[in-house]
Design an enzyme around this catalytic site. Structure first.
Site, mmCIF file in Angstrom:
data_model
loop_
_atom_site.group_PDB
_atom_site.id
_atom_site.type_symbol
_atom_site.label_atom_id
_atom_site.label_comp_id
_atom_site.label_asym_id
_atom_site.label_seq_id
_atom_site.Cartn_x
_atom_site.Cartn_y
_atom_site.Cartn_z
ATOM 1 N N LYS A 50 48.916 -11.440 -22.630
ATOM 2 C CA LYS A 50 47.607 -10.819 -22.397
ATOM 3 C C LYS A 50 47.223 -9.848 -23.515
ATOM 4 C CE LYS A 50 46.980 -12.207 -17.940
ATOM 5 N NZ LYS A 50 45.801 -12.740 -17.282
ATOM 6 N N SER A 75 45.286 -5.427 -11.560
ATOM 7 C CA SER A 75 46.513 -4.695 -11.245
ATOM 8 C C SER A 75 47.697 -5.394 -11.891
ATOM 9 C CB SER A 75 46.709 -4.581 -9.735
ATOM 10 O OG SER A 75 46.644 -5.856 -9.142
#
Lengths: 311, 311
Positions: A50, A75
């Site tokens: 990511k 989250s």
């Protein structure tokens, strides 16, 4: 999105990411009956691919936008990725997270310099809170997977893999929100030599599989999977890419995920997330079709809670 | 043992071993206050550095000796290393193991083609059984750590590390039977640039620490450590090398070992044995002395039972 955009994106983010190692194992190859190449994004900065998409998205902002910061609701790993990318680039990152999220995830975001904004645990509350931050601070919202710059960034892992192993027949990734597989499929198409892209998805959250069947973005009714990074659904930016460039999505059971995860830990000696194991589980499920092929597997991340392992 | 012997040994075993990767972590460096370079022998064939010494010892045999096979007694990584090295070289390996050893270890030896010979769980029974195999089959006994060829082989991990990072100030290994630290100390001396060798040892099995104090080989009275690879004692071949070339042995508690192990798993995202974590635990204990130094750490192996983790 074209080839040059992927090349430019990769050059842009190189100072902020690792070119992660590619591991192999004779024993795993014997058992799989194919040559597997594991691209280890668990060794990426903050522990997951990511970082690539987050860095690219922030670097594409104007100076004025950078001054006002970025915001996302997540989250998971994207929360940490946006925090660390923003920190590396001197930009503020507001991370909207449900107050029910594990303390360790909240601490990780703060550790990477993110500004934690807690809210109720509904999608509506998260979107409302993000909107408020956009309005109040002029921050730019960055979606974890349904964003062209994020998709391009995620595609650079496959680009690096193909630079090292240009003759891969297949590359396999897990499918969650669709950013990784869309970027990977683009890289496989532009930089591979007839390299096909396959996705692995848990039966429990098989929205991408059903979306490809129905031709429209489907949602999940159950999310009862250990692969907690894959509960999100596709978006209008990545779905058309997936439709056009992904060969197949292979669904796997929870037992197959856990068994593949254990296999990776025991044989490759690396710590990976359950979501990452979904890709290997898919490869083992398609063993007959992949016999003697060269198969790249993106190990998407390594952020696991060692106190709560499934074995 | 001189420099040329180490060079020859390394050339000899290269086709049978991996030049394992060296990992680093900004976060670990920040916390340690030093630049740490982890030489990942958990990625070695069969999962531990022991492959190096075993391969070298077998390759030094005459053709006649090779025909009659090799024998050792071990229930640890050396059993697997000798089995796999022997298999790779077309040699029979008899592995004497107590019948009380875990089934998984027995299966691993058989999986690598070793001939498992079970006996009672005493040192006397193991030695008697080894002697019998030497007499009956003409097999050559190879000691897991107190053997010149084994010591040289184990030293090649540090040699590779110094080829990549020539300016290391220190290299740190766990201390068990003494083969790894003796070989490492030789390589650090011959190939380093004033590179010092430090050993990490659990308080529970601090025979090496006490041996350096007293000047003679001491035995362990307790063996109550999670670092199950370090319960063995030094021998007459490696002790003089350790006396001459090792700078210091640092003792660590069980809590420090477990905490260092968790740190490696969480931050480096690799699976390592408790024994490997002893080296990092020693580095963290000596943090003040090692501030801003370049420190190599040999991650000795990654063969752990995932069903019995200390966290």
């Amino acid at each position: 999105m074209d080839k040059q955009q992927l090349i430019d994106c990769h050059e842009r983010i190189k100072p902020f990411i690792h070119n992660t190692p590619v591991l192999t194992s004779r024993l795993i190859n014997e058992i799989a009956g194919a040559d597997l190449y594991f691209k280890c994004e668990n060794f990426q900065r903050m522990g997951a691919f990511k970082m690539r998409g987050a860095a690219n998205a922030i670097m594409q902002l104007t100076d004025e936008q950078k001054q006002n910061g970025v915001v996302t609701h997540s989250s998971g790993n994207f929360a940490q990725a946006l925090s660390l990318s923003a920190q590396s680039l001197g930009v503020k990152a507001y991370i909207v997270m449900p107050n029910s999220a594990p303390k360790v995830k909240k601490e990780a975001v703060k550790g990477y310099g993110g500004i934690l904004v807690e809210c109720e645990s509904t999608l509506e509350a998260r979107e409302r809170e993000s909107d408020r931050i956009v309005k109040e601070h002029g921050a730019t919202f960055i979606h974890p997977s349904n964003d062209d710059h994020v998709i391009l960034g995620q595609g650079t892992a496959c680009k690096e893999l193909l630079e090292l192993r240009p003759s891969l027949d297949y590359v396999v990734t897990p499918v969650g929100g669709g950013g990784l597989i869309a970027g990977t499929a683009l890289s496989a198409y532009y930089f591979g030599n007839n390299c096909k892209t396959i996705g692995g998805e848990p039966f429990e959250v098989d929205d991408a599989y059903r979306s490809l069947q129905s031709g429209k973005i489907e949602t999940n009714t159950t999310t009862n999977t250990i692969a907690d990074g894959l509960k999100t659904q596709l978006g209008d930016r990545n779905f058309p890419i997936i439709q056009k460039f992904v060969d197949e999505i292979v669904r796997v059971t929870e037992d197959e995920i856990i068994s593949a995860m254990r296999f990776i830990w025991e044989r490759l000696k690396i710590v990976c997330e359950p979501s990452s194991a979904v890709a290997l589980a898919a490869v083992l499920k398609k063993k007959d079709d992949l016999a003697n092929k060269k198969v790249g597997i993106i190990i998407s991340g390594g952020n696991v809670d060692l106190s709560h392992l499934p074995f």
